[in-house]
Scaffold this motif. Structure first.
Motif, PDB file in Angstrom:
ATOM      1  N   ILE B 254      40.129  43.626  38.019  1.00 43.21           N
ATOM      2  CA  ILE B 254      39.241  42.785  38.826  1.00 43.21           C
ATOM      3  C   ILE B 254      37.833  43.377  38.907  1.00 43.21           C
ATOM      4  CG2 ILE B 254      38.842  41.853  41.163  1.00 43.21           C
ATOM      5  CD1 ILE B 254      41.945  41.899  41.504  1.00 43.21           C
ATOM      6  N   LEU B 255      37.747  44.698  39.085  1.00 47.33           N
ATOM      7  CA  LEU B 255      36.441  45.299  39.386  1.00 47.33           C
ATOM      8  C   LEU B 255      35.930  46.251  38.310  1.00 47.33           C
ATOM      9  CD1 LEU B 255      37.110  45.889  43.176  1.00 47.33           C
ATOM     10  CD2 LEU B 255      35.551  44.208  42.208  1.00 47.33           C
ATOM     11  N   ASN B 256      36.784  46.651  37.383  1.00 41.69           N
ATOM     12  CA  ASN B 256      36.365  47.503  36.263  1.00 41.69           C
ATOM     13  C   ASN B 256      35.501  48.689  36.720  1.00 41.69           C
ATOM     14  OD1 ASN B 256      34.264  46.932  33.303  1.00 41.69           O
ATOM     15  ND2 ASN B 256      35.910  48.386  33.584  1.00 41.69           N
ATOM     16  N   PRO B 257      36.031  49.512  37.659  1.00 47.25           N
ATOM     17  CA  PRO B 257      35.260  50.659  38.133  1.00 47.25           C
ATOM     18  C   PRO B 257      35.327  51.828  37.146  1.00 47.25           C
ATOM     19  CG  PRO B 257      37.404  50.667  39.166  1.00 47.25           C
ATOM     20  CD  PRO B 257      37.362  49.438  38.287  1.00 47.25           C
TER      21      PRO B 257
END
Lengths: 326, 326
Positions: B254-257
């Protein structure tokens, strides 16, 4: 700034939309061409040039930039499509290619992010700085805007909402994982479940609607069948809606946005029925503090969200230059 | 700026940590007091004043501000604890109260967000602007930093990672939902599963380790038992680790950190074993583009992350003033 026009391009695996769009997001001229992936990059780009030629022919106002939405991983800073499996593109310097042709500002962004931008500025999320756009069709994609900015992610892969695992040992997804939201609730999953039930002998009004040709099943037909009270269609759509609702509730708990907007082919075909189930599921599952601040809306811009969002990239680029961020 | 000191306060449902901390995050003086929730706001605040009095007594450097981490929903802008069920607080104007006492700059933030801030600046996420902090203990909480900023959420409820639904009809969670990550993989869930298996007659070395007193089961004991090859402990920890891994994979998609950091009591007790399972699960489930850019790390600051993060709020506040954002 006086009224200026932008060219928007929405590149998909099947078709490409090209439009002349004003700064209010109004599409003045438009053309749809087939992508024909197998013909390769050069032919695709030439087809885009031809479409631009046709829709700008005779135009009196000048074009101030070209905004492009592309599927997959897009390096926004350098204007490179890093990886787009359904175009068979890898490291395509699309910004450079288009810029060298027209000598105009060119901006590129992931297509779902374009959709989010369009809905945030001109659609169902208008006025909100914190929203999530979810597009449910053949796949499930998403774009996330927090404090007015798109979440790109460290590898430009942010927003892959469809690949949330919802069921540990669920059906295999195209990505290789099991139990992804996409494998449970996208269009093909809905159609697959109906076909499977029919093959197992389940009675349904759908059979009459498709003249017994199982290749004709669509989400729209399932929705129509559900409207007549068809129990198979109701069951399958309820299940998909519940999984979508869990996905929405999860995103609400994680990011606590103001608006979550649902679009894409599945929502266009069965939106009102699914929206009701999704809202109920969120009501039952999300934290009070998260759900009390949330609106869940159907897309206002529909199929044009990507194209309009692509055109907005030029405006965004101008805004950023003015702020000195670029 | 010359070396200045800050008071950090980390308020929990059971205990409160108060510390004198320098700008490099070093805790120079510290004190732990019991929260005693039932005594109410005024007594709790007075106990905090007493602790501050004690640890600053004789201090030669002046204090330049007070940073506070509090559980629940915190309105950061107005310095109000909106809702903290385990403190029985609602709309507590904590910033105002503390400011009126000391006439120093006071900043308040959600405690998990403080942890994220501390790990981002001085811990396992040092140097990263895109990271997620997950604390796994009695509950599962989280703080999300994107492009250097904490995600607060529209209702100050962002980061409620523990309430992702992982199993549609899973065990009931304290929040009322079914199948939350917290209900499947937090400390109480692990202990509950071991106790249940023992009650059903499963043989385990744990029984000897707890002198047959089921109230003595802890995650640490389960971890020690797993080290001896105890099959019940291995099964329960593997299951928790797999669910945690799915949660991490979901957040990654979802956030690709750049970094996801795992801390809290459960990770302190069984971190290395769980980390391995979590990493394997992410490898099997997350999208390539998302997992290839991800580091998964254990907390470096451990139990002090919240306290150190609280002290960093003052620095953040100064940074923002300098940028003209406040």
């Amino acid at each position: 700034m006086e009224q200026e026009l932008v060219i928007g391009i929405d590149i998909g695996g099947t078709k490409i939309d090209v439009g002349v769009i004003d700064t209010s997001g109004k599409i003045l001229e438009r053309m749809r061409i087939w992508t024909n992936v197998h013909e390769g990059l050069n032919v695709i780009v030439q087809n885009i040039y031809d479409a631009i030629e046709k829709i700008t022919n005779g135009l009196k106002t000048s074009i101030c930039g070209i905004g492009i939405g592309a599927p997959g991983q897009v390096d926004v800073k350098n204007g490179i499509v890093l990886f787009a499996p359904n175009l068979r593109w890898k490291d395509v310097e699309l910004k450079k290619i288009i810029h060298e042709k027209y000598r105009l500002p060119v901006e590129i962004e992931n297509d779902a992010n374009c959709g989010a931008l369009a809905e945030a500025r001109l659609g169902a999320g208008s006025g909100s700085n914190n929203l999530i756009w979810i597009t449910i069709g053949t796949g499930i994609g998403g774009g996330i805007i927090i404090d007015g900015n798109l979440i790109q992610g460290a590898g430009f892969a942010g927003g892959e909402i469809g690949h949330m695992t919802m069921k540990k040992n669920g059906p295999v997804c195209g990505c290789g994982n099991k139990g992804c939201l996409e494998a449970l609730a996208a269009g093909p999953a809905i159609i697959h479940q109906i076909r499977k039930a029919i093959n197992s002998g389940t009675q349904t009004v759908i059979l009459k609607m498709i003249d017994n040709d199982l290749n004709k099943i669509t989400v729209g037909i399932a929705s129509n069948a559900a409207d007549t009270g068809d129990s198979l269609s109701l069951k399958v759509l309820n299940r998909a809606g519940e999984y979508l609702g869990i996905g929405v509730a999860n995103l609400d708990n994680i990011l606590n946005p103001e608006v979550i907007i649902l679009g894409g082919g599945v929502m266009e075909a069965a939106g009102h029925r699914l929206l009701k189930i999704i809202k109920n599921t969120v009501q039952n599952r999300a934290l009070s503090v998260a759900k009390n601040n949330l609106r869940i809306e159907l897309s206002k811009l529909g199929n044009d969200a990507g194209l309009i969002g692509a055109s907005l990239l030029i405006q965004r680029s101008v805004d950023q230059s003015n702020k000195g961020h670029q």
